[in-house]
Design an enzyme around this catalytic site. Structure first.
Site, mmCIF file in Angstrom:
data_model
loop_
_atom_site.group_PDB
_atom_site.id
_atom_site.type_symbol
_atom_site.label_atom_id
_atom_site.label_comp_id
_atom_site.label_asym_id
_atom_site.label_seq_id
_atom_site.Cartn_x
_atom_site.Cartn_y
_atom_site.Cartn_z
ATOM 1 N N TRP A 1 -13.763 -40.947 0.019
ATOM 2 C CA TRP A 1 -13.951 -39.748 -0.808
ATOM 3 C C TRP A 1 -14.951 -38.772 -0.182
ATOM 4 O O TRP A 1 -15.918 -38.342 -0.821
ATOM 5 C CB TRP A 1 -14.411 -40.141 -2.220
ATOM 6 C CG TRP A 1 -13.458 -40.962 -3.015
ATOM 7 C CD1 TRP A 1 -12.458 -41.776 -2.556
ATOM 8 C CD2 TRP A 1 -13.422 -41.099 -4.449
ATOM 9 N NE1 TRP A 1 -11.813 -42.387 -3.597
ATOM 10 C CE2 TRP A 1 -12.379 -42.005 -4.771
ATOM 11 C CE3 TRP A 1 -14.176 -40.544 -5.483
ATOM 12 C CZ2 TRP A 1 -12.068 -42.347 -6.077
ATOM 13 C CZ3 TRP A 1 -13.866 -40.905 -6.793
ATOM 14 C CH2 TRP A 1 -12.826 -41.783 -7.079
ATOM 15 N N TYR B 1 -0.385 -42.595 4.937
ATOM 16 C CA TYR B 1 -1.710 -42.324 5.497
ATOM 17 C C TYR B 1 -2.506 -43.622 5.662
ATOM 18 O O TYR B 1 -3.070 -43.891 6.724
ATOM 19 C CB TYR B 1 -2.459 -41.345 4.584
ATOM 20 C CG TYR B 1 -3.938 -41.250 4.879
ATOM 21 C CD1 TYR B 1 -4.403 -40.615 6.024
ATOM 22 C CD2 TYR B 1 -4.883 -41.804 4.001
ATOM 23 C CE1 TYR B 1 -5.759 -40.533 6.287
ATOM 24 C CE2 TYR B 1 -6.235 -41.719 4.255
ATOM 25 C CZ TYR B 1 -6.675 -41.085 5.406
ATOM 26 O OH TYR B 1 -8.014 -41.015 5.671
ATOM 27 N N GLN C 1 -14.795 -31.784 8.757
ATOM 28 C CA GLN C 1 -16.052 -31.822 8.015
ATOM 29 C C GLN C 1 -16.997 -32.894 8.539
ATOM 30 O O GLN C 1 -18.207 -32.650 8.673
ATOM 31 C CB GLN C 1 -15.812 -31.951 6.514
ATOM 32 C CG GLN C 1 -15.110 -33.189 6.023
ATOM 33 C CD GLN C 1 -15.099 -33.245 4.490
ATOM 34 O OE1 GLN C 1 -15.955 -32.666 3.801
ATOM 35 N NE2 GLN C 1 -14.124 -33.937 3.939
#
Length: 306
Positions: free
Chosen positions: A149, A124, A11
């Site tokens: 986010w 992560y 993205q």
């Protein structure tokens, strides 16, 4: 300027490709064309391309899967990042590397600044912190931008998930209400990275934070984020039947990976750089996730109904 973009299919990568200046010659190889974990392949690719800048938007971001896929997440987030930094150092290229708010443990009572100690809670986060350190050790003049986010019109993200529930007619949705942070539109982060690239090498190397806080000083919870998504959906399509939103505590929604309870980022250091974006857009550091969210919700609803 020749630019190598890794992670161009994600993205953030797709938002970068949408916005890159027409004067840039951009190479955005897919993973099968360039495996950043293979250092020899990276060195050869960079030596052949001879980019002036490398932007690393490639990342393993499946936070819960990472708990059981440790080797793979470290391969991409740490070793792959280091391979790119080594290649940049050898070729003389600049490097912009993207990291995460999940390098913090969530124990702060105010937005995190770049000098706060990184103490990740999950695999992560540990892998991304290892990547930060490896990049800056291999290429001290690199710039590392942490964000939080991420959402956009591309890929899988929280906004798309919430809208899928709406379109599929969910009656109730439970969302955690005690984890706080700032959502960030990946397109705004892309603009920040492009603006930073335009200022290199006149921007001090090291760590920077960017999130979609804008002028807002109050972080939101995932539940509040979901409520904002539903409000946008209602404005775009008033005929939609919205689910009842049920706030829950983190303890009621166990996950494989622990999340920081508070991961808001302070953008003051980046603001001092004085970045300017395209003239038709609001100033980079005053952009709020709430404005971008309306556009993204509209686009995603059109896609999901097509």
């Amino acid at each position: 300027m020749i630019v190598l973009l890794t992670g161009g299919g994600g993205q953030l990568g797709r938002c970068l490709l949408d916005r890159m200046p027409s004067t840039w010659r951009v190479a955005a190889p897919a993973q099968h064309e360039l495996d950043i974990v293979n250092e020899q392949a990276v060195q050869a690719y960079v030596a052949d391309l001879r980019p002036a800048l490398i932007i690393n938007a490639a990342a393993y971001t499946a936070v819960d899967n990472a708990e059981d896929d440790v080797q793979a997440v470290y391969d991409v987030n740490a070793h792959g990042a280091e391979s790119l930094a080594r290649a940049a150092a050898r070729s003389g290229a600049g490097l912009l590397h993207v990291s995460t708010d999940y390098v913090f443990d969530g124990g702060s009572d105010r937005p995190y600044v770049e000098t706060d100690a990184a103490m990740p809670l999950n695999v992560y986060g540990h892998s991304k912190r290892a990547g930060e350190m490896a990049v800056l050790q291999a290429l001290p003049q690199a710039i590392v931008v942490r964000s939080s986010w991420l959402f956009s019109e591309y890929g899988n993200n929280f906004v798309r998930t919430m809208l899928r529930l709406v379109v599929n007619g969910a009656e109730q949705v439970q969302v955690v209400d005690d984890q706080l942070g700032f959502p960030t539109y990946a397109g705004d982060l892309a603009d920040v990275l492009i603006a930073l690239a335009g200022r290199m090498p006149n921007v001090a190397a090291g760590l920077y934070h960017y999130c979609g806080a804008g002028n807002d000083t109050t972080p939101v919870s995932w539940c509040e984020f979901a409520r904002a998504i539903f409000d946008c959906a209602d404005r775009v399509s008033p005929c939609l039947q919205l689910p009842v939103l049920l706030p829950i505590d983190t303890s009621a929604y166990p996950t494989a990976a622990r999340r920081p309870m508070f991961s808001a980022l302070s953008c003051e250091k980046l603001a001092a750089v004085g970045l300017t974006g395209q003239q038709t857009l609001p100033p980079l550091l005053s952009r709020t996730w709430r404005v971008a969210l309306q556009r993204v919700v509209c686009q995603l609803l059109q896609q999901q109904r097509a």
